[in-house]
Design a protein around this motif. Structure first.
Motif, PDB file in Angstrom:
ATOM      1  N   SER A 144       9.360  -2.250   5.248  1.00  0.00           N
ATOM      2  CA  SER A 144       8.818  -1.009   5.786  1.00  0.00           C
ATOM      3  C   SER A 144       7.637  -1.343   6.672  1.00  0.00           C
ATOM      4  O   SER A 144       7.040  -2.418   6.560  1.00  0.00           O
ATOM      5  N   VAL A 145       7.290  -0.441   7.554  1.00  0.00           N
ATOM      6  CA  VAL A 145       6.107  -0.595   8.401  1.00  0.00           C
ATOM      7  C   VAL A 145       5.373   0.739   8.409  1.00  0.00           C
ATOM      8  O   VAL A 145       5.991   1.805   8.432  1.00  0.00           O
ATOM      9  N   ALA A 146       4.037   0.691   8.338  1.00  0.00           N
ATOM     10  CA  ALA A 146       3.240   1.915   8.260  1.00  0.00           C
ATOM     11  C   ALA A 146       1.960   1.750   9.046  1.00  0.00           C
ATOM     12  O   ALA A 146       1.443   0.638   9.206  1.00  0.00           O
ATOM     13  N   SER A 147       1.432   2.848   9.531  1.00  0.00           N
ATOM     14  CA  SER A 147       0.102   2.839  10.139  1.00  0.00           C
ATOM     15  C   SER A 147      -0.833   3.627   9.238  1.00  0.00           C
ATOM     16  O   SER A 147      -0.420   4.522   8.508  1.00  0.00           O
ATOM     17  N   SER A 148      -2.087   3.256   9.293  1.00  0.00           N
ATOM     18  CA  SER A 148      -3.070   3.885   8.432  1.00  0.00           C
ATOM     19  C   SER A 148      -4.311   4.194   9.253  1.00  0.00           C
ATOM     20  O   SER A 148      -4.752   3.376  10.052  1.00  0.00           O
ATOM     21  N   ASN A 149      -4.889   5.364   9.037  1.00  0.00           N
ATOM     22  CA  ASN A 149      -6.129   5.677   9.736  1.00  0.00           C
ATOM     23  C   ASN A 149      -7.316   5.362   8.845  1.00  0.00           C
ATOM     24  O   ASN A 149      -7.173   4.824   7.756  1.00  0.00           O
ATOM     25  N   GLU A 150      -8.515   5.723   9.304  1.00  0.00           N
ATOM     26  CA  GLU A 150      -9.713   5.330   8.572  1.00  0.00           C
ATOM     27  C   GLU A 150     -10.000   6.199   7.353  1.00  0.00           C
ATOM     28  O   GLU A 150     -10.725   5.791   6.462  1.00  0.00           O
ATOM     29  N   SER A 151      -9.441   7.391   7.285  1.00  0.00           N
ATOM     30  CA  SER A 151      -9.747   8.257   6.148  1.00  0.00           C
ATOM     31  C   SER A 151      -9.085   7.714   4.884  1.00  0.00           C
ATOM     32  O   SER A 151      -7.918   7.331   4.904  1.00  0.00           O
ATOM     33  N   PRO A 152      -9.821   7.664   3.796  1.00  0.00           N
ATOM     34  CA  PRO A 152      -9.243   7.108   2.560  1.00  0.00           C
ATOM     35  C   PRO A 152      -8.262   8.088   1.921  1.00  0.00           C
ATOM     36  O   PRO A 152      -8.637   9.160   1.481  1.00  0.00           O
ATOM     37  N   ARG A 153      -7.007   7.720   1.918  1.00  0.00           N
ATOM     38  CA  ARG A 153      -5.974   8.517   1.248  1.00  0.00           C
ATOM     39  C   ARG A 153      -5.293   7.598   0.258  1.00  0.00           C
ATOM     40  O   ARG A 153      -4.135   7.242   0.407  1.00  0.00           O
ATOM     41  N   ASP A 154      -6.052   7.181  -0.746  1.00  0.00           N
ATOM     42  CA  ASP A 154      -5.578   6.163  -1.678  1.00  0.00           C
ATOM     43  C   ASP A 154      -4.279   6.533  -2.371  1.00  0.00           C
ATOM     44  O   ASP A 154      -3.442   5.666  -2.608  1.00  0.00           O
ATOM     45  N   HIS A 155      -4.085   7.827  -2.697  1.00  0.00           N
ATOM     46  CA  HIS A 155      -2.858   8.196  -3.392  1.00  0.00           C
ATOM     47  C   HIS A 155      -1.627   7.959  -2.512  1.00  0.00           C
ATOM     48  O   HIS A 155      -0.603   7.498  -2.988  1.00  0.00           O
ATOM     49  N   LEU A 156      -1.726   8.230  -1.191  1.00  0.00           N
ATOM     50  CA  LEU A 156      -0.594   7.977  -0.296  1.00  0.00           C
ATOM     51  C   LEU A 156      -0.382   6.479  -0.110  1.00  0.00           C
ATOM     52  O   LEU A 156       0.756   6.003  -0.108  1.00  0.00           O
ATOM     53  N   ARG A 157      -1.484   5.745   0.036  1.00  0.00           N
ATOM     54  CA  ARG A 157      -1.379   4.301   0.194  1.00  0.00           C
ATOM     55  C   ARG A 157      -0.782   3.666  -1.050  1.00  0.00           C
ATOM     56  O   ARG A 157       0.077   2.795  -0.974  1.00  0.00           O
ATOM     57  N   ARG A 158      -1.225   4.106  -2.215  1.00  0.00           N
ATOM     58  CA  ARG A 158      -0.723   3.556  -3.473  1.00  0.00           C
ATOM     59  C   ARG A 158       0.770   3.888  -3.646  1.00  0.00           C
ATOM     60  O   ARG A 158       1.557   3.052  -4.071  1.00  0.00           O
ATOM     61  N   THR A 159       1.168   5.109  -3.292  1.00  0.00           N
ATOM     62  CA  THR A 159       2.579   5.507  -3.388  1.00  0.00           C
ATOM     63  C   THR A 159       3.443   4.637  -2.477  1.00  0.00           C
ATOM     64  O   THR A 159       4.501   4.155  -2.887  1.00  0.00           O
ATOM     65  N   TRP A 160       2.990   4.435  -1.215  1.00  0.00           N
ATOM     66  CA  TRP A 160       3.726   3.593  -0.279  1.00  0.00           C
ATOM     67  C   TRP A 160       3.816   2.161  -0.801  1.00  0.00           C
ATOM     68  O   TRP A 160       4.890   1.554  -0.790  1.00  0.00           O
ATOM     69  N   LEU A 161       2.700   1.648  -1.292  1.00  0.00           N
ATOM     70  CA  LEU A 161       2.659   0.281  -1.812  1.00  0.00           C
ATOM     71  C   LEU A 161       3.605   0.118  -3.009  1.00  0.00           C
ATOM     72  O   LEU A 161       4.362  -0.856  -3.081  1.00  0.00           O
ATOM     73  N   ASP A 162       3.601   1.073  -3.920  1.00  0.00           N
ATOM     74  CA  ASP A 162       4.510   1.023  -5.070  1.00  0.00           C
ATOM     75  C   ASP A 162       5.969   1.064  -4.624  1.00  0.00           C
ATOM     76  O   ASP A 162       6.815   0.346  -5.154  1.00  0.00           O
ATOM     77  N   ARG A 163       6.261   1.907  -3.622  1.00  0.00           N
ATOM     78  CA  ARG A 163       7.638   2.040  -3.137  1.00  0.00           C
ATOM     79  C   ARG A 163       8.131   0.738  -2.497  1.00  0.00           C
ATOM     80  O   ARG A 163       9.243   0.295  -2.763  1.00  0.00           O
ATOM     81  N   VAL A 164       7.290   0.076  -1.676  1.00  0.00           N
ATOM     82  CA  VAL A 164       7.745  -1.154  -1.022  1.00  0.00           C
ATOM     83  C   VAL A 164       7.840  -2.316  -2.015  1.00  0.00           C
ATOM     84  O   VAL A 164       8.701  -3.175  -1.874  1.00  0.00           O
TER      85      VAL A 164
END
Length: 148
Positions: free
Chosen positions: A91-111
């Motif tokens: 997978s490939v994702a872009s991330s902005n500067e605002s901390p959205r840890d729950h979305l990042r953690r969900t993506w990380l768990d999925r990959v």
């Protein structure tokens, strides 16, 4: 009689131009690092070549011990390697500067569930629009882009 082959330079140049304009496969191109220098640890760097032909240098991180803060303002490529060491993009994702840890953690768990063992992080984009363009350049038909 001598065999002479007529070469049409205009046709050869046209074919060369067509080769460049065709979309290329997205692939990893490993970089030579400072591993050969004495007293210096090897830099965990690699590069990915997008469909456009552009090259994106990335830092390589283990997916197991990845800090979510590393994803801030970056393009992140989740990678698994086959038995020969060839990288396959999960997978490939872009991330902005605002901390959205729950979305990042969900993506990380999925990959991780899909087999990713490495995360390749590109931090050289000049803003959100460029990060989105890089994700578009790197994604394959079977890869869904993500914004985390």
């Amino acid at each position: 009689m001598a065999n002479k082959r007529a070469l049409s330079w205009s046709a050869a140049l046209r074919d060369l131009k067509d080769d460049r304009s065709r979309r290329q496969d997205v692939r990893e191109e490993r970089l030579k690092t400072t591993a050969g220098l004495r007293g210096t640890p090897a830099l965990p760097l690699s590069a990915w070549r997008g469909r456009s032909g552009r090259r994106y240098v990335v830092g390589v991180h283990s997916a197991g011990a990845f800090d979510l803060d590393e994803m801030a303002e970056a393009v992140v490529i989740a990678v698994r390697r086959d038995e020969t060491g060839i990288a396959e993009m999960v997978s490939v994702a872009s991330s902005n500067e605002s901390p959205r840890d729950h979305l990042r953690r969900t993506w990380l768990d999925r990959v991780r569930t899909r087999g990713a063992t490495e995360l390749h992080v590109h931090r050289l984009a000049d803003g959100e629009a460029e990060r989105v363009a890089i994700v578009s350049d790197l994604q394959r038909d079977t890869i869904e882009p993500a914004q985390v």
